[in-house]
Design a protein around this motif. Structure first.
Motif, PDB file in Angstrom:
ATOM      1  N   MET A  72      35.412  36.053  48.896  1.00  0.00           N
ATOM      2  CA  MET A  72      36.174  36.818  47.932  1.00  0.00           C
ATOM      3  C   MET A  72      36.355  38.231  48.469  1.00  0.00           C
ATOM      4  N   LYS A  73      36.204  39.215  47.660  1.00  0.00           N
ATOM      5  CA  LYS A  73      36.431  40.596  48.077  1.00  0.00           C
ATOM      6  C   LYS A  73      35.163  41.165  48.709  1.00  0.00           C
ATOM      7  N   THR A  74      35.306  41.760  49.888  1.00  0.00           N
ATOM      8  CA  THR A  74      34.189  42.436  50.545  1.00  0.00           C
ATOM      9  C   THR A  74      34.522  43.919  50.649  1.00  0.00           C
ATOM     10  N   ASP A  85      52.236  30.883  39.965  1.00  0.00           N
ATOM     11  CA  ASP A  85      52.668  29.874  38.994  1.00  0.00           C
ATOM     12  C   ASP A  85      52.400  30.406  37.589  1.00  0.00           C
ATOM     13  N   ALA A  86      52.562  29.562  36.602  1.00  0.00           N
ATOM     14  CA  ALA A  86      52.402  29.975  35.205  1.00  0.00           C
ATOM     15  C   ALA A  86      50.965  30.360  34.868  1.00  0.00           C
ATOM     16  N   HIS A  87      50.003  30.017  35.708  1.00  0.00           N
ATOM     17  CA  HIS A  87      48.594  30.312  35.438  1.00  0.00           C
ATOM     18  C   HIS A  87      48.122  31.616  36.088  1.00  0.00           C
ATOM     19  N   SER A  88      48.987  32.285  36.823  1.00  0.00           N
ATOM     20  CA  SER A  88      48.604  33.541  37.475  1.00  0.00           C
ATOM     21  C   SER A  88      48.274  34.589  36.422  1.00  0.00           C
ATOM     22  N   ILE A  89      47.202  35.338  36.670  1.00  0.00           N
ATOM     23  CA  ILE A  89      46.793  36.388  35.738  1.00  0.00           C
ATOM     24  C   ILE A  89      46.514  37.677  36.516  1.00  0.00           C
ATOM     25  N   ALA A  90      46.437  38.785  35.771  1.00  0.00           N
ATOM     26  CA  ALA A  90      46.095  40.065  36.379  1.00  0.00           C
ATOM     27  C   ALA A  90      44.721  39.946  37.039  1.00  0.00           C
ATOM     28  N   GLY A  91      44.590  40.514  38.213  1.00  0.00           N
ATOM     29  CA  GLY A  91      43.331  40.458  38.950  1.00  0.00           C
ATOM     30  C   GLY A  91      43.300  39.372  40.003  1.00  0.00           C
ATOM     31  N   GLU A  92      44.262  38.447  39.951  1.00  0.00           N
ATOM     32  CA  GLU A  92      44.305  37.365  40.939  1.00  0.00           C
ATOM     33  C   GLU A  92      44.660  37.940  42.305  1.00  0.00           C
ATOM     34  N   PHE A 114      45.681  31.764  50.050  1.00  0.00           N
ATOM     35  CA  PHE A 114      45.483  30.672  49.094  1.00  0.00           C
ATOM     36  C   PHE A 114      44.004  30.355  48.870  1.00  0.00           C
ATOM     37  N   LYS A 115      43.157  30.555  49.867  1.00  0.00           N
ATOM     38  CA  LYS A 115      41.724  30.313  49.685  1.00  0.00           C
ATOM     39  C   LYS A 115      41.138  31.287  48.666  1.00  0.00           C
ATOM     40  N   ALA A 116      41.559  32.554  48.732  1.00  0.00           N
ATOM     41  CA  ALA A 116      41.067  33.554  47.771  1.00  0.00           C
ATOM     42  C   ALA A 116      41.560  33.224  46.364  1.00  0.00           C
ATOM     43  N   ILE A 117      42.811  32.795  46.257  1.00  0.00           N
ATOM     44  CA  ILE A 117      43.350  32.419  44.940  1.00  0.00           C
ATOM     45  C   ILE A 117      42.574  31.228  44.395  1.00  0.00           C
ATOM     46  N   ARG A 145      40.396  31.282  40.955  1.00  0.00           N
ATOM     47  CA  ARG A 145      40.707  30.388  39.844  1.00  0.00           C
ATOM     48  C   ARG A 145      39.533  29.470  39.498  1.00  0.00           C
ATOM     49  N   THR A 146      38.835  28.970  40.491  1.00  0.00           N
ATOM     50  CA  THR A 146      37.675  28.109  40.251  1.00  0.00           C
ATOM     51  C   THR A 146      36.610  28.868  39.458  1.00  0.00           C
ATOM     52  N   GLU A 147      36.335  30.112  39.845  1.00  0.00           N
ATOM     53  CA  GLU A 147      35.320  30.923  39.170  1.00  0.00           C
ATOM     54  C   GLU A 147      35.668  31.178  37.708  1.00  0.00           C
ATOM     55  N   ARG A 148      36.945  31.185  37.370  1.00  0.00           N
ATOM     56  CA  ARG A 148      37.386  31.515  36.018  1.00  0.00           C
ATOM     57  C   ARG A 148      37.885  30.309  35.219  1.00  0.00           C
ATOM     58  N   GLY A 149      37.806  29.131  35.809  1.00  0.00           N
ATOM     59  CA  GLY A 149      38.253  27.926  35.116  1.00  0.00           C
ATOM     60  C   GLY A 149      39.756  27.859  34.925  1.00  0.00           C
ATOM     61  N   ILE A 150      40.496  28.484  35.813  1.00  0.00           N
ATOM     62  CA  ILE A 150      41.963  28.472  35.764  1.00  0.00           C
ATOM     63  C   ILE A 150      42.427  27.295  36.612  1.00  0.00           C
TER      64      ILE A 150
END
Length: 161
Positions: free
Chosen positions: A1-3, A128-135, A140-143, A147-152
């Protein structure tokens, strides 16, 4: 993720020249101390002081990671100690510790960027329609991880996952 990568640790102090009763040559102006009688006047100015490298052991030099398990913490402590010493001087008005921070993706090593609320609501800038602020927007691996961490729901197969 973010380092997070930190570099260029430094202490910035503000000097009140009208109260500077130090030898002018100590500020790097050699040969002027007799002409200036050891005092300066004028508006406050800032000095930036970089700490000695952690790996600088006098006659021996090595990488910081070889001498420290907590490089950022050790630089922060070293700078805070320097700042405390500077602030004990009457001519030092204030000070702060500064460091350059850079956030990168642990997957692709690109600079970390995230969708803001407006971008997440805009079909032309979101995935896509599931994108949210903070994504994240770097790879694609980071996305997928975000999403996995947030249940998206994951990106659609044709969309990029």
């Amino acid at each position: 993720m973010k380092t997070t990568h930190r570099d260029n640790w430094r202490v910035v102090i503000s000097i009140n020249p009208q109260y500077t009763h130090v030898n002018i040559s100590a500020l790097g102006f050699t040969g002027l101390d007799s002409d200036l009688n050891g005092t300066l006047t004028g508006a406050p100015f800032e000095l930036t002081v970089a700490p000695r490298r952690l790996g600088d052991l006098g006659g021996v030099s090595m990488g910081d990671r070889l001498v420290s398990d907590d490089v950022d913490g050790d630089y922060r402590r070293r700078c805070e100690e320097m700042l405390a010493a500077f602030l004990r001087e009457s001519h030092v008005r204030s000070g702060r510790v500064e460091v350059d921070e850079e956030h990168r993706c642990s997957h692709c090593d690109l600079l970390w960027e995230e969708l803001n609320a407006e971008e997440a609501a805009d079909d032309s800038t979101n995935q896509d329609a599931h994108s949210i602020a903070g994504e994240p927007v770097c790879c694609f691996k980071a996305i997928a991880e975000f999403r996995t961490e947030r249940g998206i729901p994951a990106l659609a197969e044709g969309g990029a996952a």
